[in-house]
Design an enzyme around this catalytic site. Structure first.
Site, mmCIF file in Angstrom:
data_model
loop_
_atom_site.group_PDB
_atom_site.id
_atom_site.type_symbol
_atom_site.label_atom_id
_atom_site.label_comp_id
_atom_site.label_asym_id
_atom_site.label_seq_id
_atom_site.Cartn_x
_atom_site.Cartn_y
_atom_site.Cartn_z
ATOM 1 N N GLU A 100 0.727 -1.186 -0.028
ATOM 2 C CA GLU A 100 0.080 0.037 0.020
ATOM 3 C C GLU A 100 1.026 1.181 -0.059
ATOM 4 O O GLU A 100 2.054 1.044 0.722
ATOM 5 C CB GLU A 100 -0.810 -0.100 1.395
ATOM 6 C CG GLU A 100 -1.798 1.169 1.320
ATOM 7 C CD GLU A 100 -2.759 0.884 2.649
ATOM 8 O OE1 GLU A 100 -3.230 -0.180 2.882
ATOM 9 O OE2 GLU A 100 -3.228 2.013 3.183
ATOM 10 N N ASP A 102 0.328 5.497 0.620
ATOM 11 C CA ASP A 102 -0.772 6.243 1.185
ATOM 12 C C ASP A 102 -0.589 7.708 0.986
ATOM 13 O O ASP A 102 0.527 8.009 1.526
ATOM 14 C CB ASP A 102 -1.222 5.907 2.466
ATOM 15 C CG ASP A 102 -1.526 4.729 2.843
ATOM 16 O OD1 ASP A 102 -2.322 4.126 2.061
ATOM 17 O OD2 ASP A 102 -1.212 4.097 4.002
ATOM 18 N N GLU A 104 -2.826 10.340 3.284
ATOM 19 C CA GLU A 104 -4.196 10.612 3.973
ATOM 20 C C GLU A 104 -4.161 12.230 4.400
ATOM 21 O O GLU A 104 -3.362 12.826 4.852
ATOM 22 C CB GLU A 104 -4.301 9.832 5.078
ATOM 23 C CG GLU A 104 -4.371 8.355 4.862
ATOM 24 C CD GLU A 104 -4.680 7.217 5.897
ATOM 25 O OE1 GLU A 104 -4.865 8.144 7.144
ATOM 26 O OE2 GLU A 104 -5.060 6.238 5.684
ATOM 27 N N HIS A 117 -0.711 12.794 5.740
ATOM 28 C CA HIS A 117 -0.208 11.785 6.118
ATOM 29 C C HIS A 117 0.385 10.856 5.113
ATOM 30 O O HIS A 117 -0.285 10.614 4.100
ATOM 31 C CB HIS A 117 -1.126 11.235 6.905
ATOM 32 C CG HIS A 117 -0.550 9.774 7.681
ATOM 33 N ND1 HIS A 117 -0.461 9.689 9.007
ATOM 34 C CD2 HIS A 117 -0.808 8.325 7.145
ATOM 35 C CE1 HIS A 117 -0.314 8.514 9.227
ATOM 36 N NE2 HIS A 117 -0.276 7.600 8.279
ATOM 37 N N THR A 118 1.556 10.482 4.987
ATOM 38 C CA THR A 118 2.160 9.318 3.899
ATOM 39 C C THR A 118 2.510 8.370 4.775
ATOM 40 O O THR A 118 3.018 8.311 5.740
ATOM 41 C CB THR A 118 3.134 10.019 3.295
ATOM 42 O OG1 THR A 118 4.383 10.175 4.034
ATOM 43 C CG2 THR A 118 2.798 11.316 2.556
ATOM 44 N N ASN A 119 2.278 7.111 3.942
ATOM 45 C CA ASN A 119 2.773 5.689 4.454
ATOM 46 C C ASN A 119 2.985 4.740 3.363
ATOM 47 O O ASN A 119 2.704 5.023 2.324
ATOM 48 C CB ASN A 119 1.946 5.276 5.687
ATOM 49 C CG ASN A 119 2.534 4.357 6.498
ATOM 50 O OD1 ASN A 119 3.609 3.853 6.622
ATOM 51 N ND2 ASN A 119 1.583 3.441 7.387
ATOM 52 N N ASN A 127 4.194 1.239 9.152
ATOM 53 C CA ASN A 127 4.881 1.940 10.003
ATOM 54 C C ASN A 127 6.050 2.772 9.453
ATOM 55 O O ASN A 127 7.152 2.837 10.157
ATOM 56 C CB ASN A 127 5.421 0.936 11.147
ATOM 57 C CG ASN A 127 4.377 0.271 11.956
ATOM 58 O OD1 ASN A 127 3.465 1.001 12.435
ATOM 59 N ND2 ASN A 127 4.498 -0.961 12.414
ATOM 60 N N ARG A 128 5.795 3.504 8.362
ATOM 61 C CA ARG A 128 6.815 4.397 7.660
ATOM 62 C C ARG A 128 6.252 5.564 7.378
ATOM 63 O O ARG A 128 6.273 6.260 6.438
ATOM 64 C CB ARG A 128 7.278 3.522 6.370
ATOM 65 C CG ARG A 128 8.286 2.851 6.670
ATOM 66 C CD ARG A 128 8.065 1.128 6.616
ATOM 67 N NE ARG A 128 9.048 0.583 6.349
ATOM 68 C CZ ARG A 128 8.856 -0.565 5.106
ATOM 69 N NH1 ARG A 128 7.815 -0.286 4.409
ATOM 70 N NH2 ARG A 128 9.856 -1.203 4.977
ATOM 71 N N GLU A 129 5.386 5.951 8.702
ATOM 72 C CA GLU A 129 4.895 7.321 8.198
ATOM 73 C C GLU A 129 5.713 8.560 8.278
ATOM 74 O O GLU A 129 6.749 8.753 9.160
ATOM 75 C CB GLU A 129 3.846 7.655 9.571
ATOM 76 C CG GLU A 129 2.645 6.560 9.655
ATOM 77 C CD GLU A 129 2.955 5.398 10.550
ATOM 78 O OE1 GLU A 129 3.920 5.282 10.998
ATOM 79 O OE2 GLU A 129 1.864 4.610 10.754
ATOM 80 N N TRP A 194 -9.607 9.902 16.469
ATOM 81 C CA TRP A 194 -8.125 10.047 16.407
ATOM 82 C C TRP A 194 -7.861 11.273 15.325
ATOM 83 O O TRP A 194 -6.588 11.675 15.640
ATOM 84 C CB TRP A 194 -7.325 8.708 16.007
ATOM 85 C CG TRP A 194 -7.751 8.159 14.563
ATOM 86 C CD1 TRP A 194 -8.952 7.235 14.579
ATOM 87 C CD2 TRP A 194 -7.118 8.437 13.297
ATOM 88 N NE1 TRP A 194 -8.829 7.196 12.971
ATOM 89 C CE2 TRP A 194 -8.001 7.663 12.389
ATOM 90 C CE3 TRP A 194 -6.088 9.497 12.876
ATOM 91 C CZ2 TRP A 194 -7.746 7.739 10.921
ATOM 92 C CZ3 TRP A 194 -5.799 9.512 11.605
ATOM 93 C CH2 TRP A 194 -6.622 8.461 10.794
ATOM 94 N N GLY A 198 -5.409 14.746 17.672
ATOM 95 C CA GLY A 198 -5.277 13.497 18.615
ATOM 96 C C GLY A 198 -6.579 12.962 19.045
ATOM 97 O O GLY A 198 -6.640 12.203 19.827
#
Ligand code: NAG
Ligand code: NAG
Ligand code: NAG
Length: 297
Positions: A100, A102, A104, A117-119, A127-129, A194, A198
């Site tokens: 994937e 991303d 967001e 947000h990228t991943n 877990n590579r945000e 979230w 936060g």
């Protein structure tokens, strides 16, 4: 001169590969969640996705599956108070150990900045945000968001400015997506628990529907049409065919950023990064993923 010729050659190659002049959402995509919340106008070139309630958003998916290429669209994000809403734009394979890439877009209160947000996931490992502040108001006009993916690297572009590169260090054991065909998706959904500050700021449902607007889908990809009984074999043969050097995205100069692009990315990363998984792991004394010490662009 040579440059101009090359540009023309690349452009022609791209068009041949796609066969996609005048591509639009109608022809290229299916609405896979809550079709009543998607509207296409202008012959399918303009699209709106609406979030109506905490359980009713919308999702769009390309008809095509592909390995490598470039997927771009122009988006005007939800105006006004978009707190608790998430608009997504990503590519993903289907099934368990998935790949994937991303984008967001996390909404915010009126006048407060969105978070980009990228991943990346490969072989089910994410877990590579990295997160960025936009340097413009993404709710005021359309901006071009592009995912570029080839066997060398993944590049996230905003208005043709690279904001992040994730290089293929597969030979050094860093997972990189090379095996699975992906679809491109876009969606809007409720995430007030979230998404904004936060989760402290909830959605103001009296302001619903929350609407993201789209124009101009560009899908310059290596298509994987196989949907036979042996999906794994189809994927493997597509992955092999799409990794050969004759594809436009395999051009040598697309294996790394140009000097100009590198400077642009450095400026964005210096000025607008708000989260980096590598920096976070270092700061917290956690195991730092190996690629953090490897060259990315
Ligand atoms: C969604 O909204 C409904 C109606 O306002 C409410 O009853 C429900 O608890 C909400 N669900 C969640 C998950 O927030
Ligand atoms: C969006 O940006 C990409 C990457 O720079 C570019 O190839 C594409 O033509 C742009 N699309 C539009 C509609 O401007
Ligand atoms: C919203 O605005 C606040 C205050 O400027 C900021 O801390 C936060 O990162 C912004 N974005 C989101 C998604 O909460």
């Amino acid at each position: 001169m040579a440059r101009a010729v090359l540009a023309v050659v690349v452009a022609v190659a791209a068009v041949l590969e796609l066969g996609l002049v005048g591509a639009n959402f109608q022809d290229q995509c299916d609405i896979t969640w809550e079709p009543k919340n998607a509207k296409m106008t202008e012959g399918g070139n303009h699209l709106t996705l609406s979030l109506v309630s905490n359980s009713s958003g919308c999702m769009l998916r390309t008809k095509k599956q592909f390995i490598y290429g470039s997927v771009s669209t122009r988006i005007q994000l939800v105006k006004g108070n978009s707190a608790g809403t998430v608009t997504t734009y990503y590519t993903s394979s289907i099934g368990e150990k998935h790949d994937e890439i991303d984008f967001e877009f996390l909404g915010n209160e009126t006048g407060k900045p969105y978070t980009f947000h990228t991943n990346v996931f490969a072989d089910g490992v994410g877990n590579r945000e990295m997160q960025f502040r936009p340097w413009f108001d993404p709710t005021d006009g359309y901006h071009n968001y592009t995912i570029f993916w080839n066997p060398c690297m993944i590049v996230w572009f905003v208005d043709s400015i690279p904001i992040r590169v994730f290089r293929n260090h597969g030979e050094k054991g860093v997972p990189f997506p090379t095996k699975r065909p992906m679809y491109a998706f876009s969606s809007i959904w409720a995430a007030e628990d979230w998404a904004t500050q936060g989760g402290r700021v909830k959605t103001d449902w009296t302001k619903a529907p929350f609407v993201a607007e789209y124009r101009d889908i560009g899908l310059n990809v290596c298509e994987c049409s196989g949907s036979g009984s042996d999906a794994d074999a189809d994927a493997a043969s597509c992955a092999k065919g799409c990794a050969t050097a004759d594809h436009w995205y395999a051009a040598k100069d697309l294996c790394q950023l140009s000097d100009k692009q590198r400077r642009q990315m450095e400026a964005v990363q210096l000025g607008y990064t708000i989260y980096d998984y590598c920096a976070d792991a270092k700061a917290k004394g956690r195991a730092v993923p190996p690629e953090c010490a490897m060259q990315q662009c």
